[in-house]
Scaffold this motif. Structure first.
Motif, PDB file in Angstrom:
ATOM      1  N   THR A  19       1.462 -16.304  18.761  1.00 12.66           N
ATOM      2  CA  THR A  19       2.597 -16.529  19.661  1.00 12.66           C
ATOM      3  C   THR A  19       2.161 -16.475  21.112  1.00 12.66           C
ATOM      4  OG1 THR A  19       4.072 -15.528  18.034  1.00 12.66           O
ATOM      5  CG2 THR A  19       4.904 -15.730  20.287  1.00 12.66           C
ATOM      6  N   THR A  20       1.346 -15.486  21.443  1.00 12.92           N
ATOM      7  CA  THR A  20       0.845 -15.358  22.815  1.00 12.92           C
ATOM      8  C   THR A  20       0.045 -16.587  23.222  1.00 12.92           C
ATOM      9  OG1 THR A  20       0.815 -12.943  22.742  1.00 12.92           O
ATOM     10  CG2 THR A  20      -0.676 -13.994  24.304  1.00 12.92           C
ATOM     11  N   GLU A  21      -0.802 -17.089  22.332  1.00  6.00           N
ATOM     12  CA  GLU A  21      -1.621 -18.251  22.665  1.00  6.00           C
ATOM     13  C   GLU A  21      -0.768 -19.487  22.899  1.00  6.00           C
ATOM     14  OE1 GLU A  21      -5.914 -17.095  20.711  1.00  6.00           O
ATOM     15  OE2 GLU A  21      -4.548 -18.323  19.500  1.00  6.00           O
TER      16      GLU A  21
ATOM     17  N   LEU B 150       0.020 -11.785  29.399  1.00 11.07           N
ATOM     18  CA  LEU B 150       1.361 -11.338  29.046  1.00 11.07           C
ATOM     19  C   LEU B 150       1.268 -10.048  28.251  1.00 11.07           C
ATOM     20  CD1 LEU B 150       1.988 -11.860  25.813  1.00 11.07           C
ATOM     21  CD2 LEU B 150       2.616 -14.133  26.575  1.00 11.07           C
ATOM     22  N   SER B 151       2.412  -9.371  28.144  1.00 12.88           N
ATOM     23  CA  SER B 151       2.541  -8.141  27.374  1.00 12.88           C
ATOM     24  C   SER B 151       3.618  -8.340  26.320  1.00 12.88           C
ATOM     25  CB  SER B 151       2.937  -6.969  28.283  1.00 12.88           C
ATOM     26  OG  SER B 151       1.960  -6.743  29.275  1.00 12.88           O
ATOM     27  N   VAL B 152       3.482  -7.605  25.218  1.00 15.51           N
ATOM     28  CA  VAL B 152       4.500  -7.614  24.168  1.00 15.51           C
ATOM     29  C   VAL B 152       4.960  -6.168  23.980  1.00 15.51           C
ATOM     30  CG1 VAL B 152       5.136  -8.409  21.877  1.00 15.51           C
ATOM     31  CG2 VAL B 152       3.132  -9.414  23.036  1.00 15.51           C
ATOM     32  N   MET B 153       6.158  -5.867  24.447  1.00 19.37           N
ATOM     33  CA  MET B 153       6.714  -4.527  24.254  1.00 19.37           C
ATOM     34  C   MET B 153       7.467  -4.491  22.935  1.00 19.37           C
ATOM     35  SD  MET B 153       9.461  -2.322  26.526  1.00 19.37           S
ATOM     36  CE  MET B 153       8.298  -1.876  27.814  1.00 19.37           C
ATOM     37  N   VAL B 154       7.072  -3.565  22.062  1.00 20.69           N
ATOM     38  CA  VAL B 154       7.711  -3.395  20.760  1.00 20.69           C
ATOM     39  C   VAL B 154       8.276  -1.984  20.680  1.00 20.69           C
ATOM     40  CG1 VAL B 154       7.389  -3.407  18.259  1.00 20.69           C
ATOM     41  CG2 VAL B 154       6.114  -5.041  19.699  1.00 20.69           C
ATOM     42  N   ALA B 155       9.546  -1.873  20.353  1.00 22.74           N
ATOM     43  CA  ALA B 155      10.203  -0.570  20.300  1.00 22.74           C
ATOM     44  C   ALA B 155       9.797   0.189  19.044  1.00 22.74           C
ATOM     45  CB  ALA B 155      11.723  -0.742  20.333  1.00 22.74           C
TER      46      ALA B 155
ATOM     47  N   PRO C  45       0.972  -4.140  23.340  1.00 22.67           N
ATOM     48  CA  PRO C  45      -0.280  -4.891  23.398  1.00 22.67           C
ATOM     49  C   PRO C  45      -0.236  -5.904  24.548  1.00 22.67           C
ATOM     50  CG  PRO C  45       0.632  -4.861  21.170  1.00 22.67           C
ATOM     51  CD  PRO C  45       1.720  -4.391  22.101  1.00 22.67           C
ATOM     52  N   CYS C  46      -1.357  -6.037  25.259  1.00 25.83           N
ATOM     53  CA  CYS C  46      -1.459  -6.948  26.401  1.00 25.83           C
ATOM     54  C   CYS C  46      -2.636  -7.899  26.162  1.00 25.83           C
ATOM     55  CB  CYS C  46      -1.686  -6.178  27.706  1.00 25.83           C
ATOM     56  SG  CYS C  46      -0.464  -4.865  28.003  1.00 25.83           S
ATOM     57  N   TYR C  47      -2.466  -9.141  26.556  1.00 24.06           N
ATOM     58  CA  TYR C  47      -3.462 -10.173  26.277  1.00 24.06           C
ATOM     59  C   TYR C  47      -3.772 -10.976  27.539  1.00 24.06           C
ATOM     60  CZ  TYR C  47      -1.941  -9.068  21.547  1.00 24.06           C
ATOM     61  OH  TYR C  47      -1.610  -8.398  20.394  1.00 24.06           O
ATOM     62  N   ASN C  48      -5.032 -11.410  27.628  1.00 18.58           N
ATOM     63  CA  ASN C  48      -5.508 -12.235  28.734  1.00 18.58           C
ATOM     64  C   ASN C  48      -6.150 -13.489  28.155  1.00 18.58           C
ATOM     65  OD1 ASN C  48      -6.330 -13.071  31.310  1.00 18.58           O
ATOM     66  ND2 ASN C  48      -8.212 -11.851  31.260  1.00 18.58           N
TER      67      ASN C  48
ATOM     68  N   PRO D 168      14.229  -0.352  16.845  1.00 18.66           N
ATOM     69  CA  PRO D 168      12.842  -0.256  16.368  1.00 18.66           C
ATOM     70  C   PRO D 168      12.389  -1.552  15.699  1.00 18.66           C
ATOM     71  CG  PRO D 168      14.015   1.764  15.880  1.00 18.66           C
ATOM     72  CD  PRO D 168      15.040   0.798  16.415  1.00 18.66           C
ATOM     73  N   GLY D 169      11.241  -2.058  16.148  1.00 22.32           N
ATOM     74  CA  GLY D 169      10.694  -3.300  15.620  1.00 22.32           C
ATOM     75  C   GLY D 169      11.003  -4.527  16.447  1.00 22.32           C
ATOM     76  N   ASP D 170      12.011  -4.468  17.320  1.00 27.04           N
ATOM     77  CA  ASP D 170      12.294  -5.584  18.222  1.00 27.04           C
ATOM     78  C   ASP D 170      11.179  -5.697  19.259  1.00 27.04           C
ATOM     79  OD1 ASP D 170      14.691  -5.950  16.894  1.00 27.04           O
ATOM     80  OD2 ASP D 170      15.922  -5.057  18.473  1.00 27.04           O
ATOM     81  N   GLY D 171      10.934  -6.915  19.735  1.00 32.07           N
ATOM     82  CA  GLY D 171       9.872  -7.109  20.713  1.00 32.07           C
ATOM     83  C   GLY D 171      10.242  -8.111  21.787  1.00 32.07           C
ATOM     84  N   ILE D 172       9.659  -7.941  22.970  1.00 32.81           N
ATOM     85  CA  ILE D 172       9.835  -8.893  24.057  1.00 32.81           C
ATOM     86  C   ILE D 172       8.464  -9.276  24.586  1.00 32.81           C
ATOM     87  CG2 ILE D 172      10.282  -6.969  25.669  1.00 32.81           C
ATOM     88  CD1 ILE D 172      11.885  -8.990  27.393  1.00 32.81           C
ATOM     89  N   PHE D 173       8.189 -10.580  24.632  1.00 27.37           N
ATOM     90  CA  PHE D 173       6.976 -11.135  25.228  1.00 27.37           C
ATOM     91  C   PHE D 173       7.307 -11.449  26.680  1.00 27.37           C
ATOM     92  CE2 PHE D 173       6.749 -11.990  20.746  1.00 27.37           C
ATOM     93  CZ  PHE D 173       5.407 -12.070  20.397  1.00 27.37           C
ATOM     94  N   PHE D 174       6.562 -10.879  27.648  1.00 29.14           N
ATOM     95  CA  PHE D 174       6.889 -11.162  29.040  1.00 29.14           C
ATOM     96  C   PHE D 174       5.640 -11.391  29.885  1.00 29.14           C
ATOM     97  CE2 PHE D 174       6.857  -6.559  28.598  1.00 29.14           C
ATOM     98  CZ  PHE D 174       6.250  -6.069  29.751  1.00 29.14           C
ATOM     99  N   HIS D 175       5.775 -12.322  30.807  1.00 34.38           N
ATOM    100  CA  HIS D 175       4.690 -12.753  31.691  1.00 34.38           C
ATOM    101  C   HIS D 175       4.296 -11.633  32.648  1.00 34.38           C
ATOM    102  CE1 HIS D 175       2.754 -15.057  34.968  1.00 34.38           C
ATOM    103  NE2 HIS D 175       2.451 -15.939  34.022  1.00 34.38           N
ATOM    104  N   CYS D 176       3.015 -11.628  33.046  1.00 33.75           N
ATOM    105  CA  CYS D 176       2.499 -10.527  33.866  1.00 33.75           C
ATOM    106  C   CYS D 176       3.065 -10.498  35.275  1.00 33.75           C
ATOM    107  CB  CYS D 176       0.979 -10.584  33.918  1.00 33.75           C
ATOM    108  SG  CYS D 176       0.297 -12.031  34.768  1.00 33.75           S
ATOM    109  N   ASN D 177       3.762 -11.549  35.715  1.00 34.04           N
ATOM    110  CA  ASN D 177       4.381 -11.528  37.041  1.00 34.04           C
ATOM    111  C   ASN D 177       5.892 -11.269  36.982  1.00 34.04           C
ATOM    112  OD1 ASN D 177       2.489 -11.626  39.097  1.00 34.04           O
ATOM    113  ND2 ASN D 177       2.267 -13.854  39.013  1.00 34.04           N
ATOM    114  N   VAL D 178       6.421 -10.989  35.812  1.00 37.36           N
ATOM    115  CA  VAL D 178       7.837 -10.641  35.710  1.00 37.36           C
ATOM    116  C   VAL D 178       8.050  -9.243  36.295  1.00 37.36           C
ATOM    117  CG1 VAL D 178       9.677 -10.000  34.099  1.00 37.36           C
ATOM    118  CG2 VAL D 178       8.398 -12.112  33.754  1.00 37.36           C
ATOM    119  N   LEU D 179       8.990  -9.122  37.218  1.00 40.18           N
ATOM    120  CA  LEU D 179       9.346  -7.812  37.757  1.00 40.18           C
ATOM    121  C   LEU D 179      10.128  -7.040  36.704  1.00 40.18           C
ATOM    122  CD1 LEU D 179      10.365  -8.895  41.345  1.00 40.18           C
ATOM    123  CD2 LEU D 179       8.695  -7.094  40.840  1.00 40.18           C
TER     124      LEU D 179
END
Length: 307
Positions: A100-102, A147-152, A235-238, A207-218
């Protein structure tokens, strides 16, 4: 199969366990426009329960440190740079996240780092409004292709300090950041102007929900004054072609070996932390932190980043 529906003004997607997660053109357009996509049920209850069980063993949490919020409260954080082969490493390498990140970033990625943020009841500190690239720019990264993926791990809502984002704020480009407690925060005047025109969204997660967000999102989150924990894994990816031009305290471009989604729940390895490279906060000059149960003077002048 991926279903899409609306709740208020937030477009949400629902992941169906056992089926391949596919990024549709609509999802990609939404990510490019808003800077994030929200996916309900990204991980199952069984997968998250197993993650929490592994974290409770303490082998990972013993590497945690306190991050002062400048308002007399701390959040606990632990960061590792390579995923490894334990359960947390399998999570960071699963196709559900990496593929998904790619698709969202438009190219091959590697694992930049993963962190677990732990806001304990009544004591969990805030995270100031910031962009992740406000920190990572100082780590010799030329482009904001992360981007980062925050998972609760626990229910995350307004009551215990959930994530807040400014929709579309990644289009502002990198904003200057200043020291706020042990953290870096977006320059207040520019932040105030951005908040006048951009929608502020509370990202409440089960729990288990996730948000993918760009590294420049405030984004930011408030203190936890509730009697509930608020733990998340991020998890964070470059992108591979965005390898930093100098060594620093996070991973440089390293081939990421993906695992199939169904392999995650089969993993029962919680003790082998070989190769994860836990971050020592004393060498990260973008923050001021201390070991858990150790006090830190958050008024200390920030050292200059030397990454």
């Amino acid at each position: 199969m991926l279903l899409m529906f609306y709740v208020g003004k937030i477009k949400e997607y629902k992941y169906t366990p056992g089926e391949r997660f596919e990024v549709t053109p609509e999802m990609k357009n939404e990510f490019d426009r808003d800077g994030f996509i929200l996916v309900r049920g990204l991980f199952t209850k069984e997968e998250i329960d197993k993650l929490y069980k592994g974290l409770q063993l303490g082998n990972i949490i013993k590497h945690a440190f306190n991050l002062p919020d400048g308002e007399k409260m701390n959040s606990k954080m632990v960061v590792w740079n390579h995923p490894g082969n334990d359960y947390t490493g399998r999570l960071g390498r699963c196709r559900r996240l990496v593929d998904t990140t790619e698709k969202l970033l438009g190219g091959e990625v590697y694992h930049y780092h993963t962190k677990v943020n732990m806001k304990e009841p009544h004591t969990g500190g805030a995270f100031q409004w910031h962009q992740d690239y406000g920190y990572w720019y100082k780590n010799a990264l030329l482009f904001p292709d992360l981007l980062s993926v925050m998972v609760a791990i626990h229910r995350s809502d307004k009551g215990n300090g959930c994530l807040k984002v400014l929709r579309g704020s990644h289009k502002l480009g990198r904003i200057d950041h200043i020291r706020m407690g042990g953290q870096n925060g977006a320059e207040p005047e520019r932040l105030a102007e951005a908040k006048k025109i951009l929608e502020e969204i509370y990202v409440e997660l089960d729990p288990g929900d996730g948000i993918f967000f760009h590294c420049n999102v405030l984004h930011s989150s408030a203190q936890n004054h509730s009697d509930r924990k608020r733990w998340v894994i991020i998890p964070c990816y470059n992108k591979m072609d965005n390898d930093p031009y100098a060594d620093h305290h996070h991973a440089r471009a390293t081939k990421l070996h993906k695992v199939e989604d169904e392999d995650l729940i089969k993993c029962n390895e919680f003790d082998d932390l070989t190769g994860k490279w836990f971050m020592d906060p004393s060498i990260d000059k973008t923050i001021i932190a201390s070991k858990v149960n150790e006090n830190v003077d958050s008024s200390e002048e920030a050292p200059v980043n030397n990454a």
